[in-house]
Structure formats: C-alpha cells, structure tokens
Design an enzyme around this catalytic site. Structure first.
Site, mmCIF file in Angstrom:
data_model
loop_
_atom_site.group_PDB
_atom_site.id
_atom_site.type_symbol
_atom_site.label_atom_id
_atom_site.label_comp_id
_atom_site.label_asym_id
_atom_site.label_seq_id
_atom_site.Cartn_x
_atom_site.Cartn_y
_atom_site.Cartn_z
ATOM 1 N N CYS A 45 0.835 -1.216 0.000
ATOM 2 C CA CYS A 45 0.000 0.000 0.000
ATOM 3 C C CYS A 45 0.863 1.258 0.000
ATOM 4 C CB CYS A 45 -0.895 0.025 1.228
ATOM 5 S SG CYS A 45 -2.033 -1.347 1.322
HETATM 6 C C1 BEZ Z 1 0.669 -4.699 1.842
HETATM 7 O O1 BEZ Z 1 0.002 -3.709 1.592
HETATM 8 O O2 BEZ Z 1 1.875 -4.678 1.788
HETATM 9 C C2 BEZ Z 1 0.010 -5.990 2.186
HETATM 10 C C3 BEZ Z 1 -1.190 -5.966 2.843
HETATM 11 C C4 BEZ Z 1 -1.775 -7.166 3.174
HETATM 12 C C5 BEZ Z 1 -1.165 -8.349 2.826
HETATM 13 C C6 BEZ Z 1 0.021 -8.365 2.137
HETATM 14 C C7 BEZ Z 1 0.619 -7.153 1.818
#
Ligand code: BEZ
Length: 213
Positions: A45
């Site tokens: 994100c």
């Molecule tokens: C991320 O945004 O890095 C993420 C969020 C949930 C699971 C895996 C990655």
C-alpha cells in the site's frame, strides 16, 4: 451488494485526511478514482499511494480526482502519509478516507470474507462525471496494482465516451482504434475523416480521432 458497471457510485460522507467530504459533492463534475488499501503501514500500500502521488499530474490532466480508503483512523493515516512521502519521495496530495467503522468499504463491498475477514481487497472504481461506475478492478492484498494500466483504461474510457470507437487489446494513447460495430462501413468516412481500414466487415480500424495526425 456488488457494484456493477453503470450503477451510480454510492454516495457517502466521511472523514478524510483533507477534512470531511461528501463524495458526490467532492467529485464535482469531473472523474473519480476510488481505491482501497488493506491497512495502513503496509508495504505494498505504501508503494501504491506513493505511485498515485507521483502520477498526480497525469490524473489532473485527465480531470480525475483520486481518493483512497483504508480502514484505519485519521491519526494513523496522517502518520503513514509522512512515511509514504519519505520513502516514495513524493507528496501525497489526495485525500485518504478514515474508515475505521468500515462504512465506506461495506458500501463498496471491498471486504471479501473468503480472502480476509478484516482487510479490504485492492478495489478500484473509476467514476464518470455523471457518477456512474465505469470500471471496477479487484486485486488481492499481496499484488500491487499497475497505475499505468489505470491511466490507460481512463484514456480509453474518456475516448470511448466521446467517439464511436472501442480500443483493442493493449491499446495505448495515440494508437489506432476500432470503429464501433454500430457504425455502418459506408458511414465511416464521414465520421472518421482521418481514414480507416476494413480488415474484416466486423473489424474496422481508424486513427485515434481526438488527436492531431
Ligand atoms: C501490503 O500492503 O503490503 C500488504 C497488505 C496485506 C497483505 C500483504 C501485503
């Protein structure tokens, strides 16, 4: 209930990092990009929000306002934005909705319980000026979205909204388009004076109509 193409994007009022907004009012008469994030302070994100900020000029050129949603509170979002700005070398200048009570993500069906009961999937909604939903995308949490693809689709949506064309596989801005099946071949020259090619009676192409030759 799942939101389908052509539906009116559900309206809501929410707190964001840029103050309280009413979604439809905030969209005004332009295009909107609403996209969800599984959680604050997560790596994928962080890169996605950074990429959106880096591409701000491209979104503005297309009259698209971006807005993100994540199911954490405002304080968390504000701290996270500092990290995004620092690590992605940018400045997040679009709002992030604080949706700790999951009101917006429920409205947009962004939690898919068989994937995760708490985190949202990576949803994308592109909304036209008439507030109808023109594109939905759903990516899993572990796969970051391709924001050049999102811009490419917006280019196609904006072009096909104004001209009787469709865009072929892998089309990019400036490339030939497909003449809509609703246009009779004999009517093409009047509608598309730049020229056309009949490859098959159902497959007619023309240079992109809204740009200089
Ligand atoms: C991320 O945004 O890095 C993420 C969020 C949930 C699971 C895996 C990655």
């Amino acid at each position: 209930m799942a939101i389908k193409l052509g539906d009116i994007a559900p309206d809501f009022t929410a707190q964001t990092t840029q103050g309280e907004i009413n979604f439809h009012e905030w969209l005004g008469d332009g295009w909107g990009l609403l996209f969800s994030h599984p959680a604050d302070y997560t790596p994928v994100c962080t890169t996605e929000l950074g990429r959106t900020a880096q591409l701000q000029e491209e979104f503005t050129k297309r009259k698209v306002k971006a807005i993100a949603v994540s199911v954490d509170d405002l304080e968390s979002h504000k701290g996270w934005i500092n990290d995004i700005n620092e690590t992605q070398n940018t400045e997040v200048n679009f709002p992030i909705i604080a949706d700790a009570d999951k009101k917006v993500v429920a409205l947009y069906d962004m939690i898919h319980p068989n994937a995760s009961s708490t985190m949202t999937v990576r949803s994308v909604f592109v909304i036209a000026p008439d507030k109808t939903v023109k594109l939905t995308l759903t990516y899993p949490a572990a796969t970051g979205r391709n924001f050049m693809e999102i811009l490419r689709v917006i280019d196609s949506l904006q072009l096909t909204a104004n001209y009787s064309v469709a865009t072929p596989a892998d089309w990019k801005q400036g490339e030939d388009c497909i003449v809509s099946p609703s246009i009779a071949t004999e009517d093409i020259p009047a509608k598309f004076p730049k020229g056309h090619e009949v490859i098959k009676p159902y497959l007619r192409t023309t240079p992109q109509p809204d740009i200089e030759a």
